[in-house]
Design a protein around this motif. Structure first.
Motif, mmCIF file in Angstrom:
data_model
loop_
_atom_site.group_PDB
_atom_site.id
_atom_site.type_symbol
_atom_site.label_atom_id
_atom_site.label_comp_id
_atom_site.label_asym_id
_atom_site.label_seq_id
_atom_site.Cartn_x
_atom_site.Cartn_y
_atom_site.Cartn_z
ATOM 1 N N UNK A 204 11.779 -2.852 -3.148
ATOM 2 C CA UNK A 204 13.176 -3.298 -3.296
ATOM 3 C C UNK A 204 13.413 -4.540 -2.799
ATOM 4 N N UNK A 205 12.268 -5.190 -2.227
ATOM 5 C CA UNK A 205 12.162 -6.451 -1.673
ATOM 6 C C UNK A 205 11.155 -7.182 -2.195
ATOM 7 N N UNK A 206 11.224 -8.656 -1.984
ATOM 8 C CA UNK A 206 9.892 -9.232 -2.388
ATOM 9 C C UNK A 206 8.839 -9.318 -1.364
ATOM 10 N N UNK A 207 7.428 -9.588 -1.647
ATOM 11 C CA UNK A 207 6.372 -9.574 -0.975
ATOM 12 C C UNK A 207 6.588 -9.848 0.476
ATOM 13 N N UNK A 208 6.991 -11.138 0.830
ATOM 14 C CA UNK A 208 7.261 -11.670 2.017
ATOM 15 C C UNK A 208 8.098 -10.795 2.713
ATOM 16 N N UNK A 209 9.222 -10.281 2.308
ATOM 17 C CA UNK A 209 10.184 -9.451 3.207
ATOM 18 C C UNK A 209 9.491 -8.140 3.258
ATOM 19 N N UNK A 210 9.068 -7.807 2.396
ATOM 20 C CA UNK A 210 8.120 -6.307 2.606
ATOM 21 C C UNK A 210 7.035 -6.359 3.609
ATOM 22 N N UNK A 211 6.444 -7.310 3.722
ATOM 23 C CA UNK A 211 5.621 -7.665 4.689
ATOM 24 C C UNK A 211 6.334 -7.679 6.340
ATOM 25 N N UNK A 212 7.248 -8.319 6.059
ATOM 26 C CA UNK A 212 8.243 -8.195 7.459
ATOM 27 C C UNK A 212 8.627 -6.805 7.876
ATOM 28 N N UNK A 213 9.088 -6.224 7.053
ATOM 29 C CA UNK A 213 9.515 -4.767 7.232
ATOM 30 C C UNK A 213 8.388 -3.830 7.757
ATOM 31 N N UNK A 214 7.204 -4.064 7.084
ATOM 32 C CA UNK A 214 6.316 -3.228 7.622
ATOM 33 C C UNK A 214 5.797 -3.637 8.842
ATOM 34 N N UNK A 215 5.737 -4.985 9.338
ATOM 35 C CA UNK A 215 5.297 -5.447 10.604
ATOM 36 C C UNK A 215 6.317 -4.890 11.649
ATOM 37 N N UNK A 216 7.615 -5.115 11.406
ATOM 38 C CA UNK A 216 8.751 -4.860 12.232
ATOM 39 C C UNK A 216 8.681 -3.330 12.695
ATOM 40 N N UNK A 217 8.622 -2.439 11.633
ATOM 41 C CA UNK A 217 8.621 -0.818 12.056
ATOM 42 C C UNK A 217 7.251 -0.597 12.639
ATOM 43 N N UNK A 218 6.111 -1.016 12.319
ATOM 44 C CA UNK A 218 4.792 -0.680 12.744
ATOM 45 C C UNK A 218 4.819 -1.320 14.414
ATOM 46 N N UNK A 219 5.401 -2.449 14.643
ATOM 47 C CA UNK A 219 5.727 -2.983 16.218
ATOM 48 C C UNK A 219 6.443 -2.137 16.580
ATOM 49 N N UNK A 220 7.637 -1.485 16.319
ATOM 50 C CA UNK A 220 8.607 -0.790 16.999
ATOM 51 C C UNK A 220 8.019 0.490 17.338
ATOM 52 N N UNK A 221 7.260 1.064 16.175
ATOM 53 C CA UNK A 221 6.813 2.406 16.419
ATOM 54 C C UNK A 221 5.663 2.278 17.489
ATOM 55 N N UNK A 222 5.176 1.222 17.864
ATOM 56 C CA UNK A 222 3.951 1.201 18.623
ATOM 57 C C UNK A 222 4.385 0.954 20.134
ATOM 58 N N UNK A 223 5.618 0.500 20.375
ATOM 59 C CA UNK A 223 6.079 0.150 21.768
ATOM 60 C C UNK A 223 6.825 1.280 22.399
ATOM 61 N N UNK A 224 6.422 1.610 23.554
ATOM 62 C CA UNK A 224 6.747 2.585 24.362
ATOM 63 C C UNK A 224 8.303 2.433 24.743
ATOM 64 N N UNK A 225 8.643 1.078 25.181
ATOM 65 C CA UNK A 225 9.909 0.755 25.486
ATOM 66 C C UNK A 225 11.080 0.813 24.134
#
Length: 195
Positions: free
Chosen positions: A144-165
């Motif tokens: 649904x998004x371009x490659x760069x935007x998809x990369x940002x989404x993957x990174x953001x979700x993986x990051x937030x799912x990794x942070x206890x806070x």
């Protein structure tokens, strides 16, 4: 009459430093700032003085371990090694697993050491986004998004799912995070026969 076993060949300073960094990283996660050189020496099976011959101070050893964890090049290499011909779901799952492992290790060490905020050489643009975009580029027609935007989404979700806070005590598996990225909270998983 028994004979003494031969001594192992001594390590070079560089090899000794690498071995000590390998040993100290899990100890930092376990003990944080309270970590002692005695604990390091015991885990490494060496005399305490060997640490100081390799690094000079405990702080230099700890900084070398932190620097290794923050070095983005080995991580980029692992991301780039993901097979681009894999199905999208398998690629995203592999990316999520690598990213969550890295984020969890880095944040755990930094928190244990009482260090907060981005490192001094932090790249706010996140070159990882480009690497992630390249990984999903072959699947653009499904996105649904371009490659760069998809990369940002993957990174953001993986990051937030990794942070206890951010997770607030909730735990997510890599598969759950992958499904959230791919299908959102109201989408449906595709028919397994199609994947």
């Amino acid at each position: 009459m028994s004979t003494k076993p031969a001594r192992a060949a001594p390590l070079s300073v560089e090899d000794r430093q690498e071995m000590l960094i390998d040993v100290v990283t899990p100890l930092l996660i376990e003990y944080g700032q309270a970590l002692t050189t005695k604990q390091i020496a015991m885990r490494a099976g060496i005399a305490e003085g060997t640490i100081f011959r390799a690094f000079g101070t405990k702080d230099e050893l700890i900084q070398a371990a932190v620097d290794r964890q923050l070095d983005p090049d080995p991580f980029r290499k692992r991301l780039r090694s993901i097979d681009a011909t894999l199905p999208l779901e398998a690629k995203v799952s592999a990316i999520v697993a690598l990213m969550r492992d890295r984020f969890t290790t880095v944040f755990t060490i930094m928190t244990a050491l009482g260090r907060f905020g981005p490192p001094a050489a932090h790249d706010p643009r996140h070159e990882f986004t480009d690497v992630l975009g390249e990984a999903v580029e072959a699947d653009l027609e499904r996105l649904n998004f371009g490659a760069e935007r998809t990369g940002q989404i993957i990174r953001m979700v993986a990051l937030s799912a990794s942070m206890q806070q951010i997770r607030g005590g909730l735990r997510f598996t890599d598969d759950e995070v992958t499904h959230i990225i791919l299908y959102g909270i109201i989408g449906r998983l595709p028919d397994p026969a199609l994947t």
